[in-house]
Each structure stands twice: as structure tokens, then as C-alpha cells.
Design an enzyme around this catalytic site. Structure first.
Site, PDB file in Angstrom:
ATOM      1  N   GLU A 263      56.182   5.120 -22.121  1.00 28.46           N
ATOM      2  CA  GLU A 263      57.336   4.236 -21.971  1.00 28.46           C
ATOM      3  C   GLU A 263      56.861   2.820 -21.656  1.00 28.46           C
ATOM      4  O   GLU A 263      55.963   2.617 -20.831  1.00 28.46           O
ATOM      5  CB  GLU A 263      58.229   4.761 -20.847  1.00 28.46           C
ATOM      6  CG  GLU A 263      59.471   3.908 -20.600  1.00 28.46           C
ATOM      7  CD  GLU A 263      60.311   4.433 -19.439  1.00 28.46           C
ATOM      8  OE1 GLU A 263      61.533   4.189 -19.444  1.00 28.46           O
ATOM      9  OE2 GLU A 263      59.744   5.066 -18.519  1.00 28.46           O
ATOM     10  N   LYS A 338      67.244   6.273 -24.669  1.00 28.33           N
ATOM     11  CA  LYS A 338      67.228   6.837 -23.321  1.00 28.33           C
ATOM     12  C   LYS A 338      68.655   7.000 -22.797  1.00 28.33           C
ATOM     13  O   LYS A 338      69.448   6.057 -22.813  1.00 28.33           O
ATOM     14  CB  LYS A 338      66.418   5.925 -22.394  1.00 28.33           C
ATOM     15  CG  LYS A 338      66.179   6.489 -20.988  1.00 28.33           C
ATOM     16  CD  LYS A 338      65.246   5.563 -20.199  1.00 28.33           C
ATOM     17  CE  LYS A 338      64.938   6.129 -18.819  1.00 28.33           C
ATOM     18  NZ  LYS A 338      64.010   5.253 -18.056  1.00 28.33           N
ATOM     19  N   CYS A 372      61.301   9.422 -19.759  1.00 29.21           N
ATOM     20  CA  CYS A 372      61.087   9.342 -18.313  1.00 29.21           C
ATOM     21  C   CYS A 372      62.195  10.012 -17.493  1.00 29.21           C
ATOM     22  O   CYS A 372      62.262  11.232 -17.404  1.00 29.21           O
ATOM     23  CB  CYS A 372      60.907   7.880 -17.925  1.00 29.21           C
ATOM     24  SG  CYS A 372      60.118   7.637 -16.304  1.00 29.21           S
TER      25      CYS A 372
END
Length: 506
Positions: A263, A338, A372
Site C-alpha cells: 500500500e 479500499k 490494509c
């Protein structure tokens, strides 16, 4: 006492005398029910590998007979006579998709030696070797005559399944991973013990591949390369791309199928916008995203490797998102946005979350991507698992060991819960002159489910903490199929759908 020798082999015409004797004993309740010699010979001539015998000290004491059929031509409503072509076996089609079991028996004098299980194992192996969808058979329910005045066939089958009633045939079928598709009426009209009823049984071949393409083959073993990326300053985009290509080249030299970047690996380019406030600086970085995606796509083709591009900021309709790309080695690409920006991403940058939860088809199976913080929400992975995800890729960026452990432990839980592999890749090092990117901590890893076929730690491979390096590991997708079907525990199969569910709202 002399030792017994047991052998499972193909049936031959010379076995008929023993075969008849054993079958007459096995079907004592159905007098006159045995296969004639000419019928057995016809089966052997048509499909020799499908006729399996089990011997004890050289004597045939049981057998499993089968043909291959194009099952769609018959469907679930058929009789034994129809499926066998009225015993002519002209329904046998070597190019069919289903192994149809037309007979299994063991001489009762030799029961208790697990001979029937050996026959079933041999039949399953044949089904797998021939790449057939599965095995179908009509099964007797010989104990049903004792309960026919008390319950319907369906109720009887449910009680056998729940081990409240024992049936010598059906109980055995359940123990061999067969399911009951439906109840057949008049399947074997002369079967008085079963009252003319039968179960339509099915066993699924988990190794079946619908289209075996020798050019664009479906791989069993998939090689994953993780880039544990060192944060450092670069001489603009050219310097960053030089380092990206170096890692793609290095991983492709190991003939990897995937390479995964972390990321915000491109955060060093934000130094150019350091005079701006954080929200403006990240939007400045977003100006490079389209160019990076194009370069990654070019690298994927030229180095013959699928690339998970880490993640990068992108502005869409004046809203800021965190996007990851899948650049396939055939030149196509896709993206994942995301879903859950962290509180600091929202507070410092005004970042928004995406809304598309799905899996992606690749030449190495179905994959999922999460970025993440997303992996800390188990619902996402469960939704992707429901869509057939085999490998989950998680690019991440964490500044402290606490933050890293949240990602790592949650990723390992996702691998166990969803019976899949999870690959996580993060950044290391410091960027002292870039706002909000001062420190990084990472130990990239490939994580596995927890069962006998996998490493006892659940870790296939991991990196040295806080060191720039690559990790290369092989994962076996066939092991996932075996886990789904035969694992010590089966978390996907054993979900209580009657009690709870995880589903998308839109």
C-alpha cells in the site's frame, strides 16, 4: 492362521464364477438377482476400467460396476432400466460427464474388512483420473420395509442421515461423502425391502476441470512473490519506476505467477508536494496513479507475471479513494477500491471508501484483493469466499508493530475462516521529509489455513522484519479443494445458514 491378501483390480471374464457366487449371497433377499455372464462380458468389452473387483486370497468377493453417461440426457427422473439402456448399456458414452454406478456388492461372508470402501475409493480415483464431474448412482434402502408404515421415504432418509436409524446401504453411502439428490419411485420395482424406492446419490469430484485447455492451463501450484518495499527518496517518477521494474524482473526470474507491492509504495513521490497541506499533497500524488497503472500493465505483459500494484490514491468525481490494480499478464487489468479508509486517512486526507466487493478471475484461479484495514473486517473476506476466492492479496502500510500485528493476525484469521491463502505485503523504512509517512513496520508473509496438509504454524513463508527483500512461495490450490471437502473442520461448509448469514446490501 494364514494371512489374508486383499487386492483391488479390474474385473475379467475369468472371474465370473466367483462373481456369481458372491452376488447370489449378497442379494439373498432378492432371489434370482445376479448378473448373467454375457451381461458382464458386455460391460467389460465396453468399459473395462470401470468394472472393478476386490479379491480375498485370489477369490472375487465383491465388485463395483459402472458406465459413463451424458447425464443431461437422463436428468434426475430415470429408472435403472433407462439408465442402463434396458441392460444393453448402449447409454455408455466415453465422452460423457458422469460416472454412473450400476452395481456395488460384497459377499456377506467377507464383510467387516472394509472391502466396500476399497471399491468406492477405486471408483472415486477412476472418476478423478477421467476428469468426470462426479459419480451418480441409485441406492437401495433395504431397511425401509421395517419403517414404511411409520414414515415416508424422505423422513426415513433424514433419520438415517442423523444416525437415528441404521441402513446397511444408505449409512455406508453417507459415510463415503455421497449426498441424496432426491427419492426415486419405482427405480427397482422388484426391490421389496426398499418398497420400490431408491435414493439418487451423488458424489462430486472436487478435482474436476470443465475445460482442460493445454495452452491456457489451470494451474494447481501457484507461485507468489511479495515485495517488501523500502521507503526512500527517488529522483522523480523515473527513479521510482526503475525500482518497480527491478522487483518485477527479480520475481519473474523465479517464474512467479503473481508479484505483490505494498500500500502507498509510491509515497516517496509526495515529497514534491510537501509544501502543501496533507489533503492537497495526497491529491498531488494521485496525479501519478494513471501513469503508474499503465507502466504496471506494461511490466505485467513484458515480464509475464500478474501484478497486484499495491495501492495508490486516485481522485474520481472530485472524491479521493485508495485504489489497487490487478494487471494481468495477458494485458487486461481490473481494480479494487479500499472499502474502509482508516480514521487517519479520513481525518488527514478526506478519503472515501469504495463499495465494490468481488473476486477477480486470473489464469491461476480466483483471487481477492483487500487493502490494509479492510482485512480487519471479516465480512469482506467471507463475501469474497462465497464467490470462490482462493487467494487473498493484502497490500498494507503500517507504522508501528501494533498496527502491523492487527493486519497480520486478522489476515491469518481470514485464511482459517475462509479456507484460503492470504498474502500480505508491506513497506519498511522511513520517510522523514514526507508528511504522514514518517515510519513503516512490516513483515510480509504468505499465510495458510490450519490443517494437516498445511504448515503447522499456518505460515508458508515470511520476510525478515523491517528489511527490504522479496518473498517467494508456492501455494497448492488442490489442497484448498481437499480442505473444503475433507478437512478436519470445514468452516465454510459448517456455517449455520439457518441461524445467520453474511450478504451484500447492494
Amino acid at each position: 492362521m494364514a494371512e489374508e491378501t486383499i487386492e483391488v483390480r479390474h474385473l475379467t471374464e475369468k472371474d465370473y464364477k466367483d462373481l456369481k457366487e458372491s452376488m447370489v449371497s449378497a442379494y439373498a433377499d432378492m432371489q434370482g438377482s445376479y448378473w448373467r455372464e454375457g451381461t458382464i462380458q458386455r460391460l467389460i468389452d465396453l468399459f473395462p476400467e470401470g468394472q472393478i473387483a476386490v479379491t480375498v486370497n485370489g477369490k472375487v468377493v465383491g465388485c463395483a460396476l459402472a458406465i459413463i453417461v451424458d447425464y443431461e440426457k437422463f436428468g434426475d427422473d430415470h429408472t435403472y432400466e433407462q439408465i442402463t439402456g434396458y441392460y444393453t448399456f448402449n447409454t455408455h458414452n466415453p465422452k460423457g460427464d458422469t460416472l454412473y454406478g450400476i452395481e456395488v456388492f460384497v459377499n456377506p461372508d467377507y464383510r467387516g474388512k472394509r472391502l466396500a470402501r476399497r471399491l468406492y475409493d477405486a471408483r472415486k480415483a477412476l472418476c478423478e483420473n477421467l476428469n468426470l464431474e462426479g459419480i451418480v448412482a441409485g441406492g437401495r434402502i433395504p431397511n425401509y420395509e421395517k419403517y414404511a408404515d411409520k414414515m415416508s421415504p424422505r423422513e426415513y432418509i433424514e433419520k438415517v442421515h442423523d444416525k437415528e436409524i441404521y441402513d446397511p446401504t444408505l449409512t455406508f453411502q453417507f459415510s463415503n461423502d455421497f449426498i441424496v439428490k432426491k427419492v426415486l419411485r419405482n427405480y427397482l420395482p422388484n426391490d421389496a425391502a426398499s418398497k420400490g424406492f431408491a435414493t439418487l446419490l451423488q458424489w462430486f469430484n472436487i478435482y474436476y476441470e470443465k475445460d482442460r485447455d493445454t495452452i491456457r492451463y489451470n494451474k494447481s501450484t501457484v507461485r507468489i512473490g511479495l515485495v517488501q518495499w523500502q521507503m526512500r527518496t527517488y529522483s522523480g517518477m523515473a527513479g521510482l519506476l526503475q525500482q518497480v521494474e527491478f522487483f518485477v524482473d527479480a520475481v519473474s526470474d523465479y517464474e512467479a505467477d503473481f508479484v505483490v507491492f505494498p500500500e502507498f509504495f509510491n509515497a516517496p513521490l509526495m515529497l514534491e508536494f510537501n509544501q502543501l497541506d496533507p489533503a492537497a499533497a495526497i491529491r498531488g500524488l494521485a496525479k501519478y496513479t494513471e501513469q503508474l497503472r499503465e507502466e504496471f500493465s506494461r511490466f505485467a505483459v513484458s515480464y509475464n507475471v500478474n501484478i497486484i500494484t499495491g495501492s495508490m490514491p486516485i481522485v474520481i468525481d472530485e472524491q479521493l479513494y485508495n485504489i489497487s490494480y490487478l494487471c494481468r499478464r495477458d494485458g487486461t487489468w481490473d481494480h479494487y477500491t479500499k472499502i474502509h479508509p482508516t480514521p487517519s486517512e479520513v481525518y488527514s486526507w478526506g478519503m472515501k471508501g469504495g463499495s465494490d466487493i468481488r473476486v477477480f478471475d486470473t489464469d491461476c484461479g480466483k483471487i481477492g484483493i483487500q487493502v490494509c484495514y479492510d482485512v480487519e473486517f471479516p465480512e469482506l473476506s467471507r463475501l469474497q469466499a462465497q464467490q470462490g476466492m482462493q487467494i487473498l492479496f493484502v497490500p498494507f502500510l503500517t507504522d508501528t508493530q501494533n498496527g502491523y500485528n492487527r493486519v497480520r493476525f486478522c489476515a491469518q484469521a481470514r485464511a482459517i475462516e475462509n479456507e484460503c491463502y492470504v498474502a500480505i505485503a508491506g513497506c519498511v523504512g522511513n520517510l522523514p521529509r514526507v508528511n504522514n509517512m514518517d515510519l513503516q513496520y512490516a513483515q510480509s508473509a504468505v499465510l495458510t489455513p490450519s490443517d494437516f496438509a498445511f504448515p503447522v504454524t499456518g505460515i508458508k513463508a515470511d520476510a525478515t522484519p523491517n528489511t527490504e527483500m522479496i518473498v517467494v512461495a508456492d501455494v497448492d490450490l488442490v489442497l484448498l479443494k481437499e480442505l473444503h471437502a475433507f478437512g478436519s473442520v470445514q468452516t465454510l461448509k459448517d456455517m449455520r445458514h439457518d441461524l445467520y448469514e453474511v450478504k451484500l446490501k447492494k
